[in-house]
Motif scaffolding. Structure first.
Motif, PDB file in Angstrom:
ATOM      1  N   VAL A 106       0.844  -1.191   0.000  1.00 57.03           N
ATOM      2  CA  VAL A 106       0.000   0.000   0.000  1.00 57.03           C
ATOM      3  C   VAL A 106       0.881   1.243   0.000  1.00 57.03           C
ATOM      4  N   SER A 107       0.631   2.137  -0.974  1.00 59.74           N
ATOM      5  CA  SER A 107       1.349   3.413  -0.978  1.00 59.74           C
ATOM      6  C   SER A 107       0.553   4.422  -0.156  1.00 59.74           C
ATOM      7  N   LEU A 108       1.285   5.265   0.549  1.00 60.35           N
ATOM      8  CA  LEU A 108       0.669   6.243   1.438  1.00 60.35           C
ATOM      9  C   LEU A 108       1.056   7.655   1.025  1.00 60.35           C
ATOM     10  N   GLU A 109       0.096   8.560   1.148  1.00 58.42           N
ATOM     11  CA  GLU A 109       0.405   9.978   1.000  1.00 58.42           C
ATOM     12  C   GLU A 109       0.932  10.519   2.319  1.00 58.42           C
ATOM     13  N   SER A 110       0.301  10.078   3.387  1.00 54.93           N
ATOM     14  CA  SER A 110       0.689  10.572   4.702  1.00 54.93           C
ATOM     15  C   SER A 110       0.499   9.444   5.705  1.00 54.93           C
ATOM     16  N   PRO A 111       1.568   8.989   6.366  1.00 51.61           N
ATOM     17  CA  PRO A 111       2.951   9.391   6.173  1.00 51.61           C
ATOM     18  C   PRO A 111       3.492   8.833   4.857  1.00 51.61           C
ATOM     19  N   LEU A 112       4.463   9.500   4.269  1.00 56.70           N
ATOM     20  CA  LEU A 112       5.056   9.116   3.000  1.00 56.70           C
ATOM     21  C   LEU A 112       5.769   7.777   3.156  1.00 56.70           C
ATOM     22  N   ASP A 113       5.196   6.722   2.556  1.00 52.31           N
ATOM     23  CA  ASP A 113       5.787   5.397   2.716  1.00 52.31           C
ATOM     24  C   ASP A 113       5.073   4.399   1.808  1.00 52.31           C
ATOM     25  N   VAL A 114       5.640   3.224   1.705  1.00 53.40           N
ATOM     26  CA  VAL A 114       4.992   2.061   1.105  1.00 53.40           C
ATOM     27  C   VAL A 114       5.081   0.965   2.158  1.00 53.40           C
ATOM     28  N   LEU A 115       3.930   0.490   2.621  1.00 52.18           N
ATOM     29  CA  LEU A 115       3.876  -0.516   3.675  1.00 52.18           C
ATOM     30  C   LEU A 115       3.247  -1.787   3.138  1.00 52.18           C
ATOM     31  N   VAL A 116       3.556  -2.896   3.784  1.00 49.05           N
ATOM     32  CA  VAL A 116       3.005  -4.189   3.386  1.00 49.05           C
ATOM     33  C   VAL A 116       2.102  -4.690   4.516  1.00 49.05           C
ATOM     34  N   PHE A 117       0.913  -5.159   4.124  1.00 53.64           N
ATOM     35  CA  PHE A 117      -0.086  -5.626   5.083  1.00 53.64           C
ATOM     36  C   PHE A 117      -0.573  -7.015   4.702  1.00 53.64           C
ATOM     37  N   ASN A 118      -1.119  -7.720   5.678  1.00 50.40           N
ATOM     38  CA  ASN A 118      -1.836  -8.961   5.437  1.00 50.40           C
ATOM     39  C   ASN A 118      -3.217  -8.561   4.927  1.00 50.40           C
ATOM     40  N   PRO A 119      -3.590  -8.926   3.697  1.00 53.94           N
ATOM     41  CA  PRO A 119      -4.863  -8.480   3.160  1.00 53.94           C
ATOM     42  C   PRO A 119      -6.086  -9.130   3.811  1.00 53.94           C
ATOM     43  N   GLN A 120      -5.888 -10.194   4.566  1.00 51.37           N
ATOM     44  CA  GLN A 120      -7.019 -10.855   5.218  1.00 51.37           C
ATOM     45  C   GLN A 120      -7.307 -10.290   6.600  1.00 51.37           C
ATOM     46  N   THR A 121      -6.276  -9.716   7.249  1.00 53.32           N
ATOM     47  CA  THR A 121      -6.462  -9.215   8.612  1.00 53.32           C
ATOM     48  C   THR A 121      -6.190  -7.726   8.757  1.00 53.32           C
ATOM     49  N   GLY A 122      -5.499  -7.135   7.780  1.00 55.03           N
ATOM     50  CA  GLY A 122      -5.095  -5.737   7.885  1.00 55.03           C
ATOM     51  C   GLY A 122      -3.841  -5.539   8.712  1.00 55.03           C
ATOM     52  N   ALA A 123      -3.248  -6.637   9.216  1.00 56.55           N
ATOM     53  CA  ALA A 123      -2.069  -6.543  10.078  1.00 56.55           C
ATOM     54  C   ALA A 123      -0.862  -6.017   9.300  1.00 56.55           C
ATOM     55  N   TYR A 124      -0.133  -5.114   9.928  1.00 48.38           N
ATOM     56  CA  TYR A 124       1.117  -4.583   9.368  1.00 48.38           C
ATOM     57  C   TYR A 124       2.136  -5.714   9.294  1.00 48.38           C
ATOM     58  N   LEU A 125       2.837  -5.824   8.156  1.00 50.94           N
ATOM     59  CA  LEU A 125       3.864  -6.845   7.983  1.00 50.94           C
ATOM     60  C   LEU A 125       5.262  -6.260   7.844  1.00 50.94           C
ATOM     61  N   ALA A 126       5.401  -5.189   7.059  1.00 56.88           N
ATOM     62  CA  ALA A 126       6.749  -4.679   6.800  1.00 56.88           C
ATOM     63  C   ALA A 126       6.703  -3.289   6.183  1.00 56.88           C
ATOM     64  N   SER A 127       7.830  -2.621   6.294  1.00 54.95           N
ATOM     65  CA  SER A 127       8.097  -1.371   5.593  1.00 54.95           C
ATOM     66  C   SER A 127       9.378  -1.611   4.800  1.00 54.95           C
ATOM     67  N   LEU A 155      10.758  -0.566   1.977  1.00 61.62           N
ATOM     68  CA  LEU A 155      11.472   0.417   1.174  1.00 61.62           C
ATOM     69  C   LEU A 155      12.035   1.537   2.047  1.00 61.62           C
ATOM     70  N   VAL A 156      13.195   2.012   1.676  1.00 62.69           N
ATOM     71  CA  VAL A 156      13.767   3.201   2.310  1.00 62.69           C
ATOM     72  C   VAL A 156      13.516   4.356   1.348  1.00 62.69           C
ATOM     73  N   ILE A 157      12.732   5.332   1.795  1.00 61.21           N
ATOM     74  CA  ILE A 157      12.413   6.477   0.950  1.00 61.21           C
ATOM     75  C   ILE A 157      13.581   7.462   1.054  1.00 61.21           C
ATOM     76  N   PRO A 158      14.270   7.742  -0.059  1.00 58.92           N
ATOM     77  CA  PRO A 158      15.428   8.638  -0.009  1.00 58.92           C
ATOM     78  C   PRO A 158      15.079  10.028   0.527  1.00 58.92           C
ATOM     79  N   GLU A 159      15.984  10.615   1.253  1.00 56.77           N
ATOM     80  CA  GLU A 159      15.764  11.930   1.862  1.00 56.77           C
ATOM     81  C   GLU A 159      15.451  12.988   0.811  1.00 56.77           C
TER      82      GLU A 159
END
Length: 151
Positions: free
Chosen positions: A97-118, A120-124
């Motif tokens: 999932v890409s986010l506008e706020s906070p700026l990030d791309v996160l990975v979730f379990n699509p069956q539970t909504g649980a956060y799995l990972a971040s 990517l490192v977004i360059p400064e």
């Protein structure tokens, strides 16, 4: 994009959708409010699948923020559902999932909504150029992308 289904359920704003791998009818939608919705669409009758009775909404699944984060609401925009190698060697689905706020791309379990990972490192240099609610929008995956690993 307003979405109504024939059972009376509504989704105020769809930010993105991804067909589940190998399916032409099952989709995972992401709402701007950080909610997953499962849906089944019928593309076989030639009508517009998101404007009439051809959409059947399933469960509503809230995204769970990263543990320890002070973010309480995720402004989700894009979504890609990908297979991933599970901890026991099997294949599981992950929702990137890409986010506008906070700026990030996160990975979730699509069956539970649980956060799995971040993963990517977004360059400064990118972080400095983005202000307010002007972060990432859509996501896509190249065809034939192999199973991913979050480790």
């Amino acid at each position: 994009v307003p979405l109504n289904d024939s059972s009376g359920g509504t989704l105020a704003q769809v930010s993105g959708l991804s067909f589940l791998p190998g399916s032409l009818t099952k989709v995972l939608l992401i709402g701007d409010d950080g909610l997953f919705f499962t849906a089944t669409v019928d593309l076989t009758n030639g009508s517009h699948p998101f404007c009439d009775e051809d959409v059947k909404l399933g469960r509503q699944i809230p995204l769970q923020p990263q543990p320890g984060s002070n973010v309480h609401r995720l402004d989700a925009e894009g979504i890609v559902v990908l297979p991933a190698k599970g901890p026991l060697g099997g294949t599981e689905l992950t929702a990137w999932v890409s986010l506008e706020s906070p700026l990030d791309v996160l990975v979730f379990n699509p069956q539970t909504g649980a956060y799995l990972a971040s993963p990517l490192v977004i360059p400064e240099i990118i972080r400095r150029r983005v202000s307010g609610n002007q972060g990432f929008e859509s996501l896509s995956a190249a065809p034939g992308i192999p199973n991913t690993s979050l480790c």
